[in-house]
Design a protein around this motif. Sequence first.
Motif, short mmCIF file in Angstrom:
data_model
loop_
_atom_site.label_atom_id
_atom_site.label_comp_id
_atom_site.label_asym_id
_atom_site.label_seq_id
_atom_site.Cartn_x
_atom_site.Cartn_y
_atom_site.Cartn_z
N TYR A 1 0.84 -1.21 0.00
CA TYR A 1 0.00 0.00 0.00
C TYR A 1 0.87 1.26 0.00
O TYR A 1 0.66 2.19 -0.79
CB TYR A 1 -0.93 -0.02 1.21
N VAL A 2 1.87 1.30 0.88
CA VAL A 2 2.76 2.45 0.96
C VAL A 2 3.52 2.62 -0.36
O VAL A 2 3.65 3.73 -0.88
CB VAL A 2 3.74 2.30 2.14
N LEU B 1 1.14 4.00 -3.08
CA LEU B 1 0.76 5.39 -2.84
C LEU B 1 1.93 6.32 -3.18
O LEU B 1 1.75 7.35 -3.87
CB LEU B 1 0.33 5.58 -1.39
N ALA B 2 3.12 5.97 -2.70
CA ALA B 2 4.28 6.81 -2.97
C ALA B 2 4.59 6.87 -4.46
O ALA B 2 4.88 7.94 -5.01
CB ALA B 2 5.49 6.29 -2.19
N ILE C 1 9.28 3.94 7.09
CA ILE C 1 9.08 4.53 5.76
C ILE C 1 10.05 5.70 5.59
O ILE C 1 10.14 6.57 6.47
CB ILE C 1 7.63 5.04 5.58
N VAL D 1 10.45 8.59 2.70
CA VAL D 1 9.83 9.10 1.48
C VAL D 1 10.43 10.46 1.16
O VAL D 1 10.62 11.30 2.05
CB VAL D 1 8.29 9.17 1.63
N PHE E 1 1.09 12.90 0.45
CA PHE E 1 1.38 11.56 0.96
C PHE E 1 1.12 11.48 2.46
O PHE E 1 0.46 10.56 2.95
CB PHE E 1 2.83 11.19 0.65
N ARG F 1 -2.70 11.57 3.12
CA ARG F 1 -3.48 10.43 2.64
C ARG F 1 -3.08 9.12 3.31
O ARG F 1 -3.91 8.23 3.51
CB ARG F 1 -3.32 10.31 1.12
N PHE F 2 -1.80 9.03 3.62
CA PHE F 2 -1.24 7.77 4.09
C PHE F 2 -2.01 7.13 5.26
O PHE F 2 -2.36 5.95 5.21
CB PHE F 2 0.24 7.99 4.42
N LEU G 1 -5.89 3.23 4.40
CA LEU G 1 -5.20 1.99 4.75
C LEU G 1 -5.88 0.76 4.14
O LEU G 1 -7.08 0.76 3.87
CB LEU G 1 -5.16 1.83 6.27
N THR H 1 6.61 11.04 12.81
CA THR H 1 7.05 11.61 11.53
C THR H 1 8.06 12.71 11.80
O THR H 1 7.81 13.61 12.62
CB THR H 1 5.85 12.18 10.75
#
Length: 764
Positions: free
Chosen positions: A21-22, A25-26, A44, A46, A57, A60-61, A65, A76
């Motif tokens: 999924y990640v 999306l990225a 992660i 990015v 990102f 939405r991340f 899910l 983060t």
Amino acid sequence: MRSAFCIKVRGVVQGVGFRPYVHNLASSLELTGYVLNSNEGVLIHVEGAELARLESFLQRFPKELPPLAAIESMETFEVEPGGHLEFSIRESLSAGGGYVLVSPDIAVCSECLKEMEDPSDRRHDYPFINCTNCGPRYTIITGLPYDRPKTTMAVFPMCPSCEAEYLNPGNRRFHAQPISCPGCGPSIWLVPSEHSMVQDLAEVHGIGPCLERARALLNQGRILALKGLGGFHIACDARNEEAVRRLREAKRRSNKPFALMCKDLETARKYTLFGKQEESILLSPTSPICLLPRREESNGVSGLVAPGNRYLGIMLPYTPLHRLLFREGIEILVMTSGNCSEEPIVSQNREALRRLAPMVDAFLLHDRHIHVRVDDSVVRVLRGGEQVLRRARGFVPSPIDLGRNHPQVMGCGAHLKNTFCLIKDRFAILSQHIGDLENLDCMEFFVEVLDHLKKLYKVDPEAIAHDLHPDYLSTRWAMAQPDQRRIAVQHHHAHVVSCMAEWGLEGPVIGVAFDGTGYGSDGAVWGGEFLVADRVSFRRAAHLAYVPLLGAEKAVKEPWRMAFSHMWAAGLEESQVLHWALPWGGEGNAWNLLLMAQKNLHSPPTSSMGRLFDAVSSLLGIRHRITFEGEAAMDLEMLSDPWEKGFCEFQILGEDPIMIDPSSVIRFIWIEKQKGESISTLGGLFHNSVARMVGRVCEKIGSLESLKTVCLSGGVFQNSLLLEKTVSVLEQKGFRVYFHRRVPTNDGGVSLGQAVVGASCLEA
């Protein structure tokens, strides 16, 4: 100018399609970097040249899910760009002492079913089809991080087609660890039981021939052992009286209800009544056994499936193998746990061939190893929501979030319906249903699961919390552990705190704990308790008046003894009591019981509400001897009129503690029964009387202690009629009422309460 962020994610984020999924999306936002599994969750990195894409990102991340993923915490922070040219899924890191939350096993999804039923698909009729969104998880994981080498699928190298799907970011099976196909995955075969009387039954290989033979045997009234997701089931046609009778006798299961598996929702509706909420549960990824009211006209199901019960335990086929079995006339099957009575579910082929052979005609086996055995979960719908009665497949090992960090503590659980609980940080990790700790096999299962969960979650308990009862095997195990701090927790305090912990309550609360047996701090057998409790301590504010438990454990299995005890304690004439007892105990036994009651011989005092229900069941002529725990009370519930409005008041005496005397209720039921009043009326009246008594006692305690919160717990509250009435009475009196939803109200929830009390004592 490039910007970069590092994100550390914890929760149910491994084995649920999180990394794919990640990645997708990225990549869709033209960002670069990597994602990887670690012992502490998912990491992660990015980066990109456009800050707007990075912000998109980050927004939405967490919101889009995969269906099985759940984020518990996320950090983060901005970092230096690494100059990555693409976004990749990196090899997992296993260093460090962290842990991740493991996903439960999930029912086969609709997309896999479509493929399985498509003749042009290469996985057509393949009994082990799965993808990122479904299939085995907890039962096949041998260690973390969650990658194929640390699952029981490691012995099945992927074929080129499966590997291409596994490596394709646009494929539903991208980095799905358990995937396989007929060319590279597990296989099935059918073998006869050495005890089978079926002529010309030989070993069969190949998916089609095996399933065809298995269906034919079931349609002929034969009994089949089937290796499932978390262990073996034993199956037979639920409409075949002789097959069900044979199975009941072979399992030594007496009258305990069997679970049923229906082909689909339409089939389930033929035999039971249910609405949208029950339908949602049956079709959910957890796919538990759901207790549903049986249709009066559902005469097709053998009466031996659930003797005298108004409910049937129904589940739908939750594995591809189950789905494939339901063809060619197969509509509704008994699908009971593959074990002998009081033993753990069997999970290994050799063990099944040895232990289950006397019960079955044939075995449908497969070679995907089950690392951790897990039984089916049992739920019901009550007061508008799901209530878990047995917590296992589909729910375990999902944790209970305690809201804040606690010391690492283990709760050993109870003697019956055992589970254990491990606390790690803010999470309480309950084991699956272990069973009754009455033999070495069950204790070995206990230790087996404990070692596995301690390894997965990196738990090293600072203390072990256990029941007060010195003879419980769980207590003996706790006392035998070297160099461990041990904390003894009273059984009913653990019940109440279990409910508090589930709802995030600190206390104090009024805790109403009703069950059959719990070792009291005065050495008596408790079970009808009103506690003023918080997470560290309790005070016994009220309880049922003591009566003698005539013959100790014998009185649990012979409810007529409890009826005798309550009749004697209620002051009925000795001649009446003796005359009543003659058919059930004989003249000698009746006189012996009278002597035991008068002299307190081999008859510990008990305040048990469960034993009071047993007494009333016997007094009404419903059940004088039981074949499984709680049978007499269950039969009483099933035969009681839920619409009855009458009641009789318990006597409520004193204040410290308040004494609740059931004598007036016993005398009233006795007199009305002699007049010819119906069982259903008197049963309904008794339930009303208990509910009203709870309301009156809580009102009195609440007034004395300035409390308006009540927690209900204990096995007696598995009685839905009593629970409904009790909650209604308490709410009418202005109390905030809490009862179990996600954790069993019976002894399966005790370990949570023990662990939380233990952790709270360490914090105090």
